[in-house]
Structures are given as C-alpha cells and as structure tokens.
Design a protein around this motif. Sequence first.
Motif, PDB file in Angstrom:
ATOM      1  N   ILE A 191       0.821  -1.196  -0.284  1.00 34.33           N
ATOM      2  CA  ILE A 191       0.016  -0.081   0.004  1.00 34.33           C
ATOM      3  C   ILE A 191       0.719   1.313  -0.096  1.00 34.33           C
ATOM      4  CG2 ILE A 191      -2.011   1.313   1.260  1.00 34.33           C
ATOM      5  CD1 ILE A 191      -2.590  -1.705   0.048  1.00 34.33           C
ATOM      6  N   GLY A 192       1.759   1.297  -0.966  1.00 34.18           N
ATOM      7  CA  GLY A 192       2.360   2.568  -1.390  1.00 34.18           C
ATOM      8  C   GLY A 192       2.016   3.654  -2.398  1.00 34.18           C
ATOM      9  N   VAL A 212      -2.815  -5.590   2.123  1.00 39.33           N
ATOM     10  CA  VAL A 212      -1.846  -6.423   2.857  1.00 39.33           C
ATOM     11  C   VAL A 212      -0.604  -5.524   2.862  1.00 39.33           C
ATOM     12  CG1 VAL A 212      -0.381  -8.401   2.654  1.00 39.33           C
ATOM     13  CG2 VAL A 212      -2.732  -8.431   1.822  1.00 39.33           C
ATOM     14  N   THR A 213      -0.056  -5.202   4.057  1.00 46.82           N
ATOM     15  CA  THR A 213       1.298  -4.373   4.050  1.00 46.82           C
ATOM     16  C   THR A 213       1.750  -4.534   5.443  1.00 46.82           C
ATOM     17  OG1 THR A 213       2.178  -2.028   4.208  1.00 46.82           O
ATOM     18  CG2 THR A 213      -0.314  -2.320   4.860  1.00 46.82           C
ATOM     19  N   ARG A 214       3.060  -4.292   5.561  1.00 46.92           N
ATOM     20  CA  ARG A 214       3.747  -4.407   6.838  1.00 46.92           C
ATOM     21  C   ARG A 214       3.687  -3.377   7.739  1.00 46.92           C
ATOM     22  NH1 ARG A 214       9.130  -7.309   6.087  1.00 46.92           N
ATOM     23  NH2 ARG A 214       8.584  -8.767   4.044  1.00 46.92           N
ATOM     24  N   SER A 215       3.300  -2.176   7.117  1.00 49.15           N
ATOM     25  CA  SER A 215       3.305  -0.834   8.003  1.00 49.15           C
ATOM     26  C   SER A 215       1.848  -0.551   8.670  1.00 49.15           C
ATOM     27  CB  SER A 215       3.671   0.427   6.855  1.00 49.15           C
ATOM     28  OG  SER A 215       3.091   1.646   7.267  1.00 49.15           O
ATOM     29  N   GLN A 216       1.947  -0.263   9.947  1.00 46.55           N
ATOM     30  CA  GLN A 216       0.557   0.129  10.514  1.00 46.55           C
ATOM     31  C   GLN A 216       0.241   1.292   9.913  1.00 46.55           C
ATOM     32  OE1 GLN A 216      -1.202  -1.618  13.291  1.00 46.55           O
ATOM     33  NE2 GLN A 216      -2.458  -0.097  12.565  1.00 46.55           N
ATOM     34  N   GLU A 217       0.867   2.445   9.605  1.00 51.59           N
ATOM     35  CA  GLU A 217       0.486   3.635   9.145  1.00 51.59           C
ATOM     36  C   GLU A 217      -0.408   3.152   7.651  1.00 51.59           C
ATOM     37  OE1 GLU A 217       3.768   6.256   8.123  1.00 51.59           O
ATOM     38  OE2 GLU A 217       2.384   7.905   8.574  1.00 51.59           O
ATOM     39  N   HIS A 218       0.233   2.362   6.635  1.00 49.46           N
ATOM     40  CA  HIS A 218      -0.400   2.205   5.751  1.00 49.46           C
ATOM     41  C   HIS A 218      -1.616   1.328   5.892  1.00 49.46           C
ATOM     42  CE1 HIS A 218       3.441   2.679   3.014  1.00 49.46           C
ATOM     43  NE2 HIS A 218       2.985   3.829   3.695  1.00 49.46           N
ATOM     44  N   ARG A 219      -1.677   0.447   6.714  1.00 53.05           N
ATOM     45  CA  ARG A 219      -3.165  -0.426   7.019  1.00 53.05           C
ATOM     46  C   ARG A 219      -3.921   0.896   7.523  1.00 53.05           C
ATOM     47  NH1 ARG A 219       0.798  -3.846   9.347  1.00 53.05           N
ATOM     48  NH2 ARG A 219       0.310  -3.276  11.640  1.00 53.05           N
ATOM     49  N   ASP A 220      -3.559   1.630   8.082  1.00 51.54           N
ATOM     50  CA  ASP A 220      -4.758   3.037   8.822  1.00 51.54           C
ATOM     51  C   ASP A 220      -5.142   3.474   7.370  1.00 51.54           C
ATOM     52  OD1 ASP A 220      -4.391   2.029  11.233  1.00 51.54           O
ATOM     53  OD2 ASP A 220      -3.023   3.818  11.810  1.00 51.54           O
ATOM     54  N   ASP A 232      -1.561  -7.471   8.496  1.00 52.66           N
ATOM     55  CA  ASP A 232      -0.197  -6.977   8.521  1.00 52.66           C
ATOM     56  C   ASP A 232       0.623  -8.226   7.839  1.00 52.66           C
ATOM     57  OD1 ASP A 232       2.249  -6.530   9.666  1.00 52.66           O
ATOM     58  OD2 ASP A 232       1.902  -6.616  11.933  1.00 52.66           O
ATOM     59  N   ALA A 233       1.563  -7.804   6.807  1.00 48.33           N
ATOM     60  CA  ALA A 233       2.155  -8.661   6.281  1.00 48.33           C
ATOM     61  C   ALA A 233       3.513  -9.121   6.976  1.00 48.33           C
ATOM     62  CB  ALA A 233       2.671  -7.812   4.738  1.00 48.33           C
ATOM     63  N   SER A 234       3.711  -8.352   8.118  1.00 48.79           N
ATOM     64  CA  SER A 234       5.209  -8.774   8.701  1.00 48.79           C
ATOM     65  C   SER A 234       4.593  -9.720   9.880  1.00 48.79           C
ATOM     66  CB  SER A 234       5.728  -7.589   9.521  1.00 48.79           C
ATOM     67  OG  SER A 234       4.628  -6.888  10.169  1.00 48.79           O
ATOM     68  N   GLY A 235       3.338 -10.090  10.086  1.00 46.74           N
ATOM     69  CA  GLY A 235       2.778 -11.089  10.923  1.00 46.74           C
ATOM     70  C   GLY A 235       2.699 -12.618  10.709  1.00 46.74           C
ATOM     71  N   ILE A 252      -3.398  -8.546  -6.324  1.00 44.88           N
ATOM     72  CA  ILE A 252      -2.689  -7.477  -7.036  1.00 44.88           C
ATOM     73  C   ILE A 252      -1.615  -7.202  -6.183  1.00 44.88           C
ATOM     74  CG2 ILE A 252      -2.939  -5.070  -8.144  1.00 44.88           C
ATOM     75  CD1 ILE A 252      -5.982  -5.598  -8.078  1.00 44.88           C
ATOM     76  N   VAL A 253      -0.370  -7.270  -6.905  1.00 43.10           N
ATOM     77  CA  VAL A 253       0.975  -7.067  -6.190  1.00 43.10           C
ATOM     78  C   VAL A 253       1.780  -5.867  -6.754  1.00 43.10           C
ATOM     79  CG1 VAL A 253       2.946  -8.453  -5.499  1.00 43.10           C
ATOM     80  CG2 VAL A 253       1.104  -9.660  -5.938  1.00 43.10           C
ATOM     81  N   PHE A 254       1.846  -4.972  -5.667  1.00 41.59           N
ATOM     82  CA  PHE A 254       2.800  -3.824  -5.857  1.00 41.59           C
ATOM     83  C   PHE A 254       3.893  -3.799  -4.941  1.00 41.59           C
ATOM     84  CE2 PHE A 254      -0.985  -2.439  -8.208  1.00 41.59           C
ATOM     85  CZ  PHE A 254      -0.500  -2.144  -9.684  1.00 41.59           C
ATOM     86  N   ALA A 255       3.903  -4.867  -3.965  1.00 43.50           N
ATOM     87  CA  ALA A 255       4.976  -4.801  -3.079  1.00 43.50           C
ATOM     88  C   ALA A 255       6.221  -5.537  -3.823  1.00 43.50           C
ATOM     89  CB  ALA A 255       4.663  -5.742  -1.971  1.00 43.50           C
ATOM     90  N   PRO A 256       7.277  -4.578  -3.636  1.00 41.95           N
ATOM     91  CA  PRO A 256       8.501  -5.289  -4.578  1.00 41.95           C
ATOM     92  C   PRO A 256       9.120  -6.284  -4.030  1.00 41.95           C
ATOM     93  CG  PRO A 256       9.122  -3.201  -3.213  1.00 41.95           C
ATOM     94  CD  PRO A 256       7.618  -3.662  -2.997  1.00 41.95           C
ATOM     95  N   SER A 257       8.517  -7.590  -3.835  1.00 39.17           N
ATOM     96  CA  SER A 257       9.118  -8.745  -3.292  1.00 39.17           C
ATOM     97  C   SER A 257       8.560  -9.937  -4.073  1.00 39.17           C
ATOM     98  CB  SER A 257       8.737  -8.636  -1.821  1.00 39.17           C
ATOM     99  OG  SER A 257       8.364  -9.875  -1.347  1.00 39.17           O
ATOM    100  N   SER A 258       9.619 -10.814  -4.236  1.00 39.58           N
ATOM    101  CA  SER A 258       9.267 -12.181  -5.018  1.00 39.58           C
ATOM    102  C   SER A 258       8.103 -13.061  -3.845  1.00 39.58           C
ATOM    103  CB  SER A 258      10.300 -13.035  -5.283  1.00 39.58           C
ATOM    104  OG  SER A 258      11.127 -12.499  -6.281  1.00 39.58           O
ATOM    105  N   GLU A 259       8.428 -12.586  -2.504  1.00 41.55           N
ATOM    106  CA  GLU A 259       7.617 -13.336  -1.541  1.00 41.55           C
ATOM    107  C   GLU A 259       6.349 -13.030  -1.508  1.00 41.55           C
ATOM    108  OE1 GLU A 259       8.638 -16.014   0.154  1.00 41.55           O
ATOM    109  OE2 GLU A 259       6.873 -16.009   1.619  1.00 41.55           O
ATOM    110  N   ALA A 260       6.111 -11.772  -1.766  1.00 45.78           N
ATOM    111  CA  ALA A 260       4.744 -11.180  -1.832  1.00 45.78           C
ATOM    112  C   ALA A 260       4.139 -11.918  -2.877  1.00 45.78           C
ATOM    113  CB  ALA A 260       4.650  -9.544  -1.828  1.00 45.78           C
TER     114      ALA A 260
END
Length: 348
Positions: A191-192, A212-220, A232-235, A252-260
């Motif tokens: 969520i950038g 789906v995102t690691r950042s609490q700020e981006h989840r809000d 929370d993607a980090s959880g 839909i994937v915009f997180a720059p990560s193969s894992e995502a």
Amino acid sequence: MTAGSATTATTAHAVLLDAPAPIEEGPLRLGELGVPAPATGQIVIEVTACGVCRSNLHMIEGDWVEHGVPAKTPIVPGHEVVGRVAQVGAGVDWLQPGDRVGVQPLWSTCGHCDFCLAGREQLCPAKEITGETVDGGYATHMLATAAHAYRVPDPLDDAAAAPLFCPGITAYNAVSKAGLTPGSSVAVFGIGGVGHMALQFAALTGAEVIAVTRSQEHRDLALELGAHRAIDASGGDVAQQLQAAGGVNASIVFAPSSEAVRQAVAATKPAGTIVVGVHAEVGEVPFVEEKRVVGSVIGARWQMKQVLRMAAAGMVRSVYEPFPLDEAPEALRRLKQGELRARAVLVT
Ligand SMILES: [Zn+2]
Ligand SMILES: [Zn+2]
C-alpha cells in the motif's frame, strides 16, 4: 492556430543525474538545462508538480542499467508531471499557452504498431519514457509530446493530480485486469504510491478489498481509503491467513518482493487472477488450479483519461506529501527508507 514563436532555448532549473549510484552517495545535482523550443507536435510545459516514483529511485541507483535505463546522461528524472503549457509547436491547435496539462511515463509512441492500434500502446516497442529515455519532470520546464499531454480537470489541484499520472494509471490498468465483480474479493499487496490508488479502484467494482502491508500507517491509510480489511504482512504467513478465510478471487501485487508474489499466488482461489506490477520471481503456479498470472505496466491514453475523469468526480484521490523541487534527494531517501505515508510530490 497558435504556434510557438520562441526560437531560443528556455532555461530550466533541473535535478540532474550524471551517473547512477546509491541515493546516499548523492548521484543527483541541481543545475541549469536548456529546453529546446518545441518542434512540430511538441509543447514546453512549465512544471508545477512532479511525483517521486520508486521507478525513479531504481533508475537513479543503477538497478536498471542492464535494461538500458537511463538511456542518456545527464538525464532529468520524473514521470508524473503537471504544469502549464508555456509554448506550443507547429501543428498543435488543441492546446494553448496557459492550459493546465499532465504527462505520464508514456512520453511518445509510434502510433502505428500492433500494440498502438490495439489500445495497448504502453507496449509499443518504439515508445519513449518520460524521465528515462528523455528528460522528465524534476525541473521547472519540460519538453513533451502534445498528443501525450492530458488536460487536468479543474477540481484537481496540481500536486494532487500529479500522482494520477503514474500510480493512478498503473493502478487503474492493474485493477482492470483482475476480473473483479461485485461480491468478489481481492487482496492488494503493498500500500504505497500505487497500492493506495489500486485499492480505491478495486473498491469501486463492488469487490471486497483486503490490504496487505507491513506498515501500520499504511494499514490505517488503506482503511481510511475504503479497504474493507487490512492484514499485517510482517505477522507471519499472509497466504495462510487469507486461505483460512476462504482465499481471494484475485490478488494485485505492488509490494516489490518475490515473496509477496508467491503469497499472492497461494492466497488466490483456483481460476483466480494474480496481477503483478513489480519485477519479481513468480514461483510455482499449479496448472491444475487454472490460476492466471498477468503482468501490468502503466496504461494507455484512453485509460489515463478515465482515471482523470474518475478523480475529477471524486471517486478516487491521491494522498501525497509535498517537497520543494530541490529536496528531491531527500524525498527519494525517505521513499527508500519507507518513511513516506503515500506519494512524495515535488512542487515548484
Ligand atoms: Zn512511476
Ligand atoms: Zn507503437
């Protein structure tokens, strides 16, 4: 008919890249640049706002040198540009000096290849890319192709409109490929700058949207912009969490990560669609589940016009933080460190 009368170069104050290097090493410099008078079919734009894209960071840091980007040096980065027409070249009778316009990454296309004719001109092999193969918008003035400039609707201010020209069009095209219908479900990974637009377009289809995102700020932020849930993607294992709830019809994937991307493939139900908008390894795609993995990159002019109409009608909006043009290196550093809430926009 208004043709550009100026024959002398316009001097632009610009942020220039001479040689790619990590942003901490200071590869950008401030300088003056001659902007040529517009040739036939071209315009010069007095830039007022330009978004700061992760693609700019990739180019500046040398990640895309092997792909031929930047195609020239020095180069002015930036491809989410809004400003006012300063000069028009011959043959441009639909724009006037003073008109407010925007430019997206697609600086020009050939107009006659199969992709251009099929409404997928972003795949044109002869395209020029703003800020990668030609000078872009980290500057006070920029040369543009008039046929690839878009009028900015009145309700949108310059800085708010700038991110529509890359995150907006990129998100719109990706969502249009996800096959969403009312009542279906979609997970948006990352969520950038682009993700925060994608979840809004997705919500408009009537689908349930899960951010789906690691950042609490981006989840809000995602919940504020209309996502129905935020994970929370980090959880731990995101795919397991989504599968526990029955899986999703699309990802839909915009997180720059193969894992995502791998998590997205796993979380998507059989016959579902995974739209990938980043460079990543896709991993195994079990054929017996008939899943579809599809790439998506920016978008064509007809799609850009839809995005502008929707933003003007208040259906989607960009969230941005303004920075003075000269602080482009700081905006890029903060982007790299994940310290931005949404899009950084350089304003002059
Ligand atoms: Zn971009
Ligand atoms: Zn073409």
